[in-house]
Design a protein around this motif. Structure first.
Motif, PDB file in Angstrom:
ATOM      1  N   PHE A 179       0.831  -1.200   0.000  1.00  0.00           N
ATOM      2  CA  PHE A 179       0.000   0.000   0.000  1.00  0.00           C
ATOM      3  C   PHE A 179       0.868   1.253   0.000  1.00  0.00           C
ATOM      4  O   PHE A 179       1.871   1.328   0.714  1.00  0.00           O
ATOM      5  CB  PHE A 179      -0.907   0.036   1.231  1.00  0.00           C
ATOM      6  CG  PHE A 179      -1.831  -1.141   1.344  1.00  0.00           C
ATOM      7  CD1 PHE A 179      -2.668  -1.499   0.299  1.00  0.00           C
ATOM      8  CD2 PHE A 179      -1.883  -1.887   2.516  1.00  0.00           C
ATOM      9  CE1 PHE A 179      -3.525  -2.576   0.401  1.00  0.00           C
ATOM     10  CE2 PHE A 179      -2.743  -2.968   2.640  1.00  0.00           C
ATOM     11  CZ  PHE A 179      -3.568  -3.323   1.582  1.00  0.00           C
ATOM     12  N   LEU A 180       0.453   2.264  -0.761  1.00  0.00           N
ATOM     13  CA  LEU A 180       1.158   3.546  -0.790  1.00  0.00           C
ATOM     14  C   LEU A 180       0.280   4.683  -0.268  1.00  0.00           C
ATOM     15  O   LEU A 180       0.715   5.837  -0.249  1.00  0.00           O
ATOM     16  CB  LEU A 180       1.606   3.865  -2.222  1.00  0.00           C
ATOM     17  CG  LEU A 180       2.551   2.856  -2.888  1.00  0.00           C
ATOM     18  CD1 LEU A 180       2.890   3.301  -4.305  1.00  0.00           C
ATOM     19  CD2 LEU A 180       3.821   2.661  -2.058  1.00  0.00           C
ATOM     20  N   VAL A 181      -0.955   4.359   0.143  1.00  0.00           N
ATOM     21  CA  VAL A 181      -1.876   5.358   0.669  1.00  0.00           C
ATOM     22  C   VAL A 181      -2.530   4.813   1.930  1.00  0.00           C
ATOM     23  O   VAL A 181      -2.428   3.622   2.239  1.00  0.00           O
ATOM     24  CB  VAL A 181      -2.967   5.728  -0.363  1.00  0.00           C
ATOM     25  CG1 VAL A 181      -2.368   6.440  -1.561  1.00  0.00           C
ATOM     26  CG2 VAL A 181      -3.740   4.475  -0.807  1.00  0.00           C
ATOM     27  N   LYS A 182      -3.243   5.679   2.632  1.00  0.00           N
ATOM     28  CA  LYS A 182      -3.993   5.271   3.821  1.00  0.00           C
ATOM     29  C   LYS A 182      -5.403   5.824   3.742  1.00  0.00           C
ATOM     30  O   LYS A 182      -5.710   6.678   2.892  1.00  0.00           O
ATOM     31  CB  LYS A 182      -3.299   5.753   5.092  1.00  0.00           C
ATOM     32  CG  LYS A 182      -3.165   7.252   5.219  1.00  0.00           C
ATOM     33  CD  LYS A 182      -2.391   7.625   6.473  1.00  0.00           C
ATOM     34  CE  LYS A 182      -2.306   9.130   6.673  1.00  0.00           C
ATOM     35  NZ  LYS A 182      -1.702   9.838   5.539  1.00  0.00           N
ATOM     36  N   GLU A 183      -6.282   5.348   4.630  1.00  0.00           N
ATOM     37  CA  GLU A 183      -7.665   5.790   4.625  1.00  0.00           C
ATOM     38  C   GLU A 183      -7.769   7.313   4.752  1.00  0.00           C
ATOM     39  O   GLU A 183      -6.994   7.942   5.460  1.00  0.00           O
ATOM     40  CB  GLU A 183      -8.441   5.149   5.777  1.00  0.00           C
ATOM     41  CG  GLU A 183      -8.661   3.661   5.644  1.00  0.00           C
ATOM     42  CD  GLU A 183      -7.591   2.867   6.347  1.00  0.00           C
ATOM     43  OE1 GLU A 183      -6.521   3.457   6.658  1.00  0.00           O
ATOM     44  OE2 GLU A 183      -7.808   1.662   6.607  1.00  0.00           O
ATOM     45  N   ASN A 184      -8.738   7.868   4.015  1.00  0.00           N
ATOM     46  CA  ASN A 184      -9.086   9.292   4.052  1.00  0.00           C
ATOM     47  C   ASN A 184      -8.101  10.190   3.306  1.00  0.00           C
ATOM     48  O   ASN A 184      -8.245  11.416   3.338  1.00  0.00           O
ATOM     49  CB  ASN A 184      -9.250   9.794   5.495  1.00  0.00           C
ATOM     50  CG  ASN A 184     -10.304   9.008   6.255  1.00  0.00           C
ATOM     51  OD1 ASN A 184     -11.374   8.706   5.721  1.00  0.00           O
ATOM     52  ND2 ASN A 184     -10.003   8.652   7.493  1.00  0.00           N
ATOM     53  N   ASP A 185      -7.100   9.596   2.625  1.00  0.00           N
ATOM     54  CA  ASP A 185      -6.200  10.398   1.789  1.00  0.00           C
ATOM     55  C   ASP A 185      -6.960  10.921   0.568  1.00  0.00           C
ATOM     56  O   ASP A 185      -7.748  10.200  -0.048  1.00  0.00           O
ATOM     57  CB  ASP A 185      -5.012   9.559   1.291  1.00  0.00           C
ATOM     58  CG  ASP A 185      -3.932   9.388   2.339  1.00  0.00           C
ATOM     59  OD1 ASP A 185      -4.027  10.035   3.403  1.00  0.00           O
ATOM     60  OD2 ASP A 185      -2.993   8.604   2.102  1.00  0.00           O
TER      61      ASP A 185
END
Length: 323
Positions: A179-185
């Motif tokens: 993963f390169l992102v997280k929640e709410n990005d």
């Protein structure tokens, strides 16, 4: 007497209304938070007009914070970072309209897009997305602007990222390795969100891409042209039951794409595809429905018959291909 009192009350109301408007105008001229103009945005499938404030004596941070507060007011209960499908149990009325800003989407992979398996029936089961070839470690990119709703491991999908877009669509990126992102990005189209992999129920490395609306899958190729042109097929699209039902399609070949841009397009195609079928010996509603890619309920509805009706040889029934 009553008439005189009524007239006096009317005069008082008019005077008070004029006074309120005058005070509002006076303060709006002095208030550095007065609305300058409204900006059109798509939030959770709704068109929202956010007020843009005058910047006099206010920092960019203050303005951004104010807009963020307003945006949050429009988020609904389906914004869920834990559940894969927060829309479970919700029904959809067909047809419904989707609107797109812009004419192109971003390729989800850096290499040439090769669709190895399509949306539709596959090995006796529904395949609710398309598979696009890639190597483990290749970048996976968001096809549209949006906001990350879900990041995690989910059953056969393996490592998965779900992005909600401003027209109400969600895109699902599965079988990822990193993963390169997280929640709410907040995400821009073309932004790398993960690395490709073979997690979950995957036969070889590939990206499994799904397009969903209120938790239900749409054939991605009805909305997007997965070629080097990366075109969105229309800025306005009407989606019918056919394009959200895998059994109407086959994973081994591309369905015949006819985009409905108006309600009249749907009506016209229904009339063109309507035909009469003559019942033969051995026919049942199940066999006829399966042969024409229809549900038994659809045949019963259009012909005003029941599911347990006994068909007679030579009987004529109306068959309309699924829309």
């Amino acid at each position: 007497m009553f008439i005189i009192i009524k007239r006096r009350v009317s005069y008082i109301i008019v005077f008070l209304s004029f006074l309120v408007v005058s005070i509002q105008e006076m303060y709006s001229q002095q208030d550095d938070t007065a609305v300058k103009y409204y900006e059109k945005l798509f939030i959770n499938g709704k068109t929202v007009y956010l007020p843009i404030y005058n910047k006099k004596n206010r920092s960019e941070e203050d303005i951004s914070s104010k807009l963020a507060d307003i945006t949050r007011d429009f988020e609904d209960s389906t914004w869920d970072n834990v559940r894969f499908n927060p829309y479970r149990g919700e029904s959809i009325t067909f047809p419904f309209q989707l609107t797109f800003e812009g004419k192109q989407f971003s390729s989800p992979v850096d290499r040439k897009m090769v669709v190895t398996s399509r949306y539709g029936w596959r090995r006796g089961r529904p395949h609710k997305g398309i598979d696009i070839d890639l190597w483990v470690g290749d970048s996976v990119r968001s096809i549209l602007d949006g906001k990350v709703r879900y990041v995690g491991y989910h059953g056969g999908h393996g490592n998965t990222v779900i992005i909600r877009h401003y027209n109400g669509l969600e895109t699902v990126y599965a079988h990822l390795s990193k993963f390169l992102v997280k929640e709410n990005d907040e995400i821009k189209k073309g932004q790398a969100i993960a690395k490709g992999g073979i997690t979950g129920n995957a036969r070889g490395s590939h990206l499994h891409l799904e397009v969903k609306y209120h938790g239900k899958s749409i054939n991605p190729e009805y909305l997007f042209e997965f070629t080097d042109r990366t075109e969105i097929r229309s800025d306005i699209v009407f989606v019918t039951r056919k394009w959200m039902t895998p059994r109407y399609h086959r994973s081994t070949r591309q369905s015949n794409i006819v985009v409905h841009k108006t309600i009249n397009d749907i009506v016209l195609q229904e009339e063109q595809q309507k035909k009469i079928y003559t019942v033969k010996k051995g026919d049942t509603l199940y066999r006829i429905a399966n042969r024409h890619g229809l549900a038994i309920a659809e045949i019963c509805e259009i012909n005003a018959i029941r599911k347990n009706s006994v068909l007679k040889v030579g009987q004529q029934i109306i068959i309309t291909s699924a829309q």
